[in-house]
Design a protein around this motif. Structure first.
Motif, PDB file in Angstrom:
ATOM      1  N   TRP A 150       0.799  -1.156  -0.038  1.00  0.00           N
ATOM      2  CA  TRP A 150      -0.025  -0.115   0.064  1.00  0.00           C
ATOM      3  C   TRP A 150       0.787   1.278  -0.021  1.00  0.00           C
ATOM      4  O   TRP A 150       0.716   2.205   0.741  1.00  0.00           O
ATOM      5  CB  TRP A 150      -0.851   0.000   1.165  1.00  0.00           C
ATOM      6  CG  TRP A 150      -1.877  -1.005   1.053  1.00  0.00           C
ATOM      7  CD1 TRP A 150      -2.155  -1.957   0.165  1.00  0.00           C
ATOM      8  CD2 TRP A 150      -2.991  -1.401   2.057  1.00  0.00           C
ATOM      9  NE1 TRP A 150      -3.300  -2.668   0.520  1.00  0.00           N
ATOM     10  CE2 TRP A 150      -3.876  -2.520   1.591  1.00  0.00           C
ATOM     11  CE3 TRP A 150      -3.341  -0.690   3.371  1.00  0.00           C
ATOM     12  CZ2 TRP A 150      -4.948  -2.911   2.416  1.00  0.00           C
ATOM     13  CZ3 TRP A 150      -4.426  -1.147   4.024  1.00  0.00           C
ATOM     14  CH2 TRP A 150      -5.134  -2.210   3.626  1.00  0.00           C
ATOM     15  N   VAL A 151       1.768   1.395  -0.926  1.00  0.00           N
ATOM     16  CA  VAL A 151       2.695   2.449  -1.224  1.00  0.00           C
ATOM     17  C   VAL A 151       2.844   2.958  -2.612  1.00  0.00           C
ATOM     18  O   VAL A 151       2.718   2.003  -3.505  1.00  0.00           O
ATOM     19  CB  VAL A 151       4.050   2.043  -0.587  1.00  0.00           C
ATOM     20  CG1 VAL A 151       5.102   3.196  -0.601  1.00  0.00           C
ATOM     21  CG2 VAL A 151       4.016   1.659   0.936  1.00  0.00           C
ATOM     22  N   HIS A 152       2.955   4.242  -2.838  1.00  0.00           N
ATOM     23  CA  HIS A 152       3.070   4.501  -4.028  1.00  0.00           C
ATOM     24  C   HIS A 152       4.426   4.333  -4.488  1.00  0.00           C
ATOM     25  O   HIS A 152       5.301   4.621  -4.012  1.00  0.00           O
ATOM     26  CB  HIS A 152       2.831   6.232  -4.514  1.00  0.00           C
ATOM     27  CG  HIS A 152       2.381   6.589  -5.558  1.00  0.00           C
ATOM     28  ND1 HIS A 152       3.582   6.510  -6.393  1.00  0.00           N
ATOM     29  CD2 HIS A 152       1.551   7.030  -6.257  1.00  0.00           C
ATOM     30  CE1 HIS A 152       3.138   6.828  -7.742  1.00  0.00           C
ATOM     31  NE2 HIS A 152       1.821   7.288  -7.549  1.00  0.00           N
ATOM     32  N   PRO A 153       4.501   3.458  -5.768  1.00  0.00           N
ATOM     33  CA  PRO A 153       6.019   3.156  -6.336  1.00  0.00           C
ATOM     34  C   PRO A 153       6.756   4.314  -6.349  1.00  0.00           C
ATOM     35  O   PRO A 153       8.134   4.163  -6.242  1.00  0.00           O
ATOM     36  CB  PRO A 153       5.734   2.228  -7.457  1.00  0.00           C
ATOM     37  CG  PRO A 153       4.404   2.635  -7.711  1.00  0.00           C
ATOM     38  CD  PRO A 153       3.683   2.954  -6.652  1.00  0.00           C
ATOM     39  N   ASN A 154       6.358   5.437  -6.945  1.00  0.00           N
ATOM     40  CA  ASN A 154       7.312   6.332  -7.191  1.00  0.00           C
ATOM     41  C   ASN A 154       7.338   7.552  -6.256  1.00  0.00           C
ATOM     42  O   ASN A 154       7.978   8.721  -6.193  1.00  0.00           O
ATOM     43  CB  ASN A 154       6.739   7.283  -8.261  1.00  0.00           C
ATOM     44  CG  ASN A 154       6.827   6.623  -9.748  1.00  0.00           C
ATOM     45  OD1 ASN A 154       7.843   5.519  -9.641  1.00  0.00           O
ATOM     46  ND2 ASN A 154       6.171   6.737 -10.659  1.00  0.00           N
ATOM     47  N   ARG A 155       7.082   6.998  -4.807  1.00  0.00           N
ATOM     48  CA  ARG A 155       7.094   7.976  -3.517  1.00  0.00           C
ATOM     49  C   ARG A 155       8.216   7.352  -2.804  1.00  0.00           C
ATOM     50  O   ARG A 155       8.298   6.107  -2.551  1.00  0.00           O
ATOM     51  CB  ARG A 155       5.900   7.991  -2.804  1.00  0.00           C
ATOM     52  CG  ARG A 155       5.680   9.116  -1.949  1.00  0.00           C
ATOM     53  CD  ARG A 155       4.286   9.284  -1.256  1.00  0.00           C
ATOM     54  NE  ARG A 155       3.188   9.762  -2.302  1.00  0.00           N
ATOM     55  CZ  ARG A 155       2.079   9.639  -2.542  1.00  0.00           C
ATOM     56  NH1 ARG A 155       1.580   8.865  -1.520  1.00  0.00           N
ATOM     57  NH2 ARG A 155       1.204  10.096  -3.219  1.00  0.00           N
TER      58      ARG A 155
ATOM     59  N   ASN B  54      12.685   5.464  -4.136  1.00  0.00           N
ATOM     60  CA  ASN B  54      11.289   5.210  -4.167  1.00  0.00           C
ATOM     61  C   ASN B  54      11.248   3.821  -3.657  1.00  0.00           C
ATOM     62  O   ASN B  54      11.892   2.853  -4.000  1.00  0.00           O
ATOM     63  CB  ASN B  54      11.216   5.358  -5.549  1.00  0.00           C
ATOM     64  CG  ASN B  54      10.896   6.703  -6.118  1.00  0.00           C
ATOM     65  OD1 ASN B  54      11.265   7.469  -5.201  1.00  0.00           O
ATOM     66  ND2 ASN B  54      11.103   7.100  -7.508  1.00  0.00           N
TER      67      ASN B  54
ATOM     68  N   SER C  39       4.746  14.585  -3.990  1.00  0.00           N
ATOM     69  CA  SER C  39       6.040  13.634  -3.911  1.00  0.00           C
ATOM     70  C   SER C  39       5.988  12.398  -4.891  1.00  0.00           C
ATOM     71  O   SER C  39       6.494  11.589  -4.846  1.00  0.00           O
ATOM     72  CB  SER C  39       5.954  13.038  -2.742  1.00  0.00           C
ATOM     73  OG  SER C  39       4.582  12.405  -2.189  1.00  0.00           O
TER      74      SER C  39
ATOM     75  N   ARG D 289       5.691  12.140  -9.465  1.00  0.00           N
ATOM     76  CA  ARG D 289       5.999  12.948 -10.439  1.00  0.00           C
ATOM     77  C   ARG D 289       4.813  13.327 -11.566  1.00  0.00           C
ATOM     78  O   ARG D 289       4.820  14.304 -12.446  1.00  0.00           O
ATOM     79  CB  ARG D 289       6.942  11.951 -11.444  1.00  0.00           C
ATOM     80  CG  ARG D 289       8.475  12.196 -11.023  1.00  0.00           C
ATOM     81  CD  ARG D 289       9.439  11.297 -11.771  1.00  0.00           C
ATOM     82  NE  ARG D 289       9.158  10.018 -11.325  1.00  0.00           N
ATOM     83  CZ  ARG D 289       9.747   8.845 -12.105  1.00  0.00           C
ATOM     84  NH1 ARG D 289      10.524   9.196 -12.857  1.00  0.00           N
ATOM     85  NH2 ARG D 289       9.465   7.705 -11.482  1.00  0.00           N
TER      86      ARG D 289
ATOM     87  N   PHE E 124      -2.820   1.763  -6.185  1.00  0.00           N
ATOM     88  CA  PHE E 124      -1.777   1.382  -5.529  1.00  0.00           C
ATOM     89  C   PHE E 124      -2.284   1.129  -4.253  1.00  0.00           C
ATOM     90  O   PHE E 124      -1.406   1.270  -2.904  1.00  0.00           O
ATOM     91  CB  PHE E 124      -0.429   2.399  -5.502  1.00  0.00           C
ATOM     92  CG  PHE E 124       0.189   2.648  -6.708  1.00  0.00           C
ATOM     93  CD1 PHE E 124       0.883   1.369  -7.319  1.00  0.00           C
ATOM     94  CD2 PHE E 124       0.141   3.809  -7.671  1.00  0.00           C
ATOM     95  CE1 PHE E 124       1.241   1.548  -8.608  1.00  0.00           C
ATOM     96  CE2 PHE E 124       0.469   3.817  -8.823  1.00  0.00           C
ATOM     97  CZ  PHE E 124       1.258   2.618  -9.275  1.00  0.00           C
ATOM     98  N   GLN E 125      -3.443   1.205  -3.888  1.00  0.00           N
ATOM     99  CA  GLN E 125      -4.205   1.120  -2.645  1.00  0.00           C
ATOM    100  C   GLN E 125      -3.881   2.018  -1.559  1.00  0.00           C
ATOM    101  O   GLN E 125      -4.197   1.716  -0.271  1.00  0.00           O
ATOM    102  CB  GLN E 125      -3.835  -0.476  -1.861  1.00  0.00           C
ATOM    103  CG  GLN E 125      -3.858  -1.424  -3.053  1.00  0.00           C
ATOM    104  CD  GLN E 125      -5.045  -2.373  -3.239  1.00  0.00           C
ATOM    105  OE1 GLN E 125      -6.121  -1.752  -2.687  1.00  0.00           O
ATOM    106  NE2 GLN E 125      -4.826  -3.541  -3.269  1.00  0.00           N
ATOM    107  N   THR E 126      -3.136   3.076  -1.921  1.00  0.00           N
ATOM    108  CA  THR E 126      -2.732   4.151  -0.827  1.00  0.00           C
ATOM    109  C   THR E 126      -4.078   4.498  -0.206  1.00  0.00           C
ATOM    110  O   THR E 126      -3.995   5.318   0.806  1.00  0.00           O
ATOM    111  CB  THR E 126      -1.951   5.278  -1.633  1.00  0.00           C
ATOM    112  OG1 THR E 126      -2.415   5.577  -2.597  1.00  0.00           O
ATOM    113  CG2 THR E 126      -0.530   4.512  -1.497  1.00  0.00           C
TER     114      THR E 126
END
Lengths: 300, 249
Positions: A83-88, A124, B13, B15, B74-76
């Motif tokens: 549950w994390v944005h891959p580009n963050r 990232n 945070s 792109r 992304f399930q965030t």
């Protein structure tokens, strides 16, 4: 403390969770055990207010999750490491979580240090290995220094070193007096991690006991005996125990008598013993048997 | 305020907002530059906002939709709802941040286009004097903002990028124009379509034939049309918020 009362979640006719009641107490690691598809994740999502129960209720220290103003300070959860944005970056991910619950941003570097991710904080999260992602998820759960922690299958896909780390880590959290609720589909894993067990199968409660008690009940002790006078010994033991022939070899399997007693009996009657070894049933076998029963039970 | 800060951190945070902003700027200002450079004589003010009003807006809609759908992808969104169980406030905060950025971007694109036209074609009379002229240029930001609200709402409802983007682009770029082809009724229906009303708000009247929504008999004033457009955006958002609150995350 987590308290579920008559918790139900139905999807159409499928009963993912059915009339589930249990209590998770502070100061120890409580395992949430059940085969895949037993309803563990669904239950955890209901505890955390992500899914609405069809019926029943679940509360954390007497309150619904949604009623906590800054929930991350009370409850930390790792349901899915992805549950994390891959580009963050790892730090940015933890930063927004911290800001959302007014947790000092300095805490971000603290928890990164605790889980050993300081060096990759600016990288990232998409490039993280499963083990690193799992650690990042744990860092997120620890952010608000919560009293209650929930982990869904935290050791899944980890290498032995990672598994050991998580196991010790969970114990440390419980020793600090926190409520730790951790799910798994592996009894052998839970046997080493949890002091208490909540066992479910097909969405229903099978048992809530101490791990020790559960394993003692689930695995039947038996004793393997070899003797040149097997026939006489068998007659002798049959009076007070169940005796079967070991299919693998020239041995008897005795259930219901401790090894000491068998040895004493043999000595009294002058029987020679070549082997007298207490055995334990495999945990996984016993667990499968238990959950299979619950499935059959469900069908009625 | 806390939640606005959270959504700002989340958005910046990653792109995609930077890429989308750059693309919107390039499309909006770039097309005006090409028009100005290619025309022999002076160009009217109405020609400076073709790129911003009809092309760059699509990019802004995509950016706004992505701000939500990537959270689902992304399930965030679940992590968000764990941190902020009040889903309505979390999603409203996101909408406000996205709409504010869209407004800002809109003004930059609009005045950037105007500036580049002035630079390339100094002989053109591009002075902004009347209320209609101001509305035509500065109004772009308002339309971007509420277009973004609409896109966020669609994103929440559809939950996946491809679907949300397809709906928004087909709706904004194709559907509303094609409805005009329907004999007799088409033009009447168009008078009540949101993006048509957005064009009506931006239009400077009959002396700017480049504008969309020509030949449509609008029942509302220019500002009325804007209110209608904004109203539909907010109504869609309310529906989306109700759905998100009821739905399992």
């Amino acid at each position: 403390m987590i308290e579920a009362v008559g918790l139900r979640k139905h999807y159409g006719r499928t009963k993912a969770v059915d009339d589930l009641s249990f209590t998770v107490r502070p100061g120890r690691v409580t395992g949430f055990l059940g085969p895949n598809g037993a309803g563990k994740s669904t239950t955890m999502r209901m505890i955390l207010g992500l899914d609405t129960p069809t019926g029943g209720d679940v509360k954390i220290d007497g309150r619904h999750y949604a009623d906590f103003k800054e929930p991350l300070r009370k409850v930390g959860a790792l349901l899915d490491a992805k549950w994390v944005h891959p580009n963050r970056s790892a730090r940015a991910h933890l930063k927004w979580l911290a800001v959302s619950n007014r947790i000092p941003v300095s805490r971000v570097d603290e928890v990164l240090e605790v889980v050993g991710l300081s060096e990759v904080a600016g990288k990232n999260a998409g490039g993280f290995s499963l083990g690193m992602a799992q650690r990042l998820g744990i860092a997120g759960a620890l952010l608000g220094d919560p009293e209650v922690l929930l982990f869904d299958e935290p050791v899944n896909g980890l290498d032995p070193e990672g598994i050991l780390w998580i196991r010790q880590f969970l114990h440390r959290l419980a020793d600090e007096g926190r409520t730790v609720f951790v799910s798994s589909h592996l009894l052998s894993e839970m046997a080493q991690t949890a002091q208490e067990l909540v066992v479910i199968g097909k969405g229903q409660l099978i048992a809530q006991t101490s791990t020790e008690q559960f394993i003692a009940d689930a695995t039947q002790d038996h004793v393997r005996v070899r003797s040149p006078q097997a026939v006489r010994l068998r007659e002798l033991l049959a009076a007070s125990a169940t005796v079967t022939e070991d299919p693998a070899g020239n041995a008897l399997v005795v259930q219901g008598l401790p090894a000491d007693r068998i040895g004493e009996l043999a000595a009294e009657h002058g029987i020679v013993l070549h082997e007298l070894s207490p055995q334990r049933g495999s945990l996984e076998e016993a667990f499968m048997q238990l959950t299979r029963e619950s499935v059959e039970y469900q069908a009625h | 305020m806390t939640l606005l800060a959270v959504e700002r951190i989340k958005l910046f945070s990653t792109r995609s907002p930077y890429w989308c902003s750059a693309l919107a700027l390039a499309l909006g200002v770039g097309i005006t530059a090409i028009f100005a450079a290619a025309s022999d004589g002076p160009i009217p003010l109405g020609l400076t906002q073709i790129g911003s009003g009809q092309l760059a807006i699509a990019v802004v809609l995509v950016m706004a939709a992505l701000a939500v759908t990537t959270e689902y992808r992304f399930q965030t969104i679940r992590a968000t709802f764990l941190a902020v169980p009040n889903r309505t406030s979390a999603l409203v905060a996101k909408t406000v941040v996205v709409a504010f950025i869209a407004a800002l971007l809109g003004e930059i694109v609009a005045f950037g286009s105007w500036g580049v036209a002035k630079l390339i074609s100094p002989e053109s009379d591009l002075a902004i004097n009347t209320a209609a002229e101001w509305r035509h240029v500065a109004g772009i930001g308002l339309i971007y903002a509420f277009g973004a609200v609409m896109a966020v709402a669609i994103g929440i409802l559809v939950r996946q990028s491809a679907g949300a983007i397809a709906i928004l682009l087909v709706w904004q770029m194709l559907a509303e124009n094609l409805i005009g082809i329907i004999p007799k009724a088409g033009v009447k229906i168009q008078a009540w379509l949101p993006f048509m009303n957005a064009s009506h708000f931006l239009s400077m009247g009959s002396d700017s034939p480049e504008q969309g929504g020509q030949g449509v008999d609008f029942k509302l004033s220019e500002w009325g049309s804007f209110g209608y457009f904004a109203g539909i955006a907010v109504a869609l958002l309310v529906v989306a918020l109700v759905v998100a609150k009821r739905r399992d995350a």
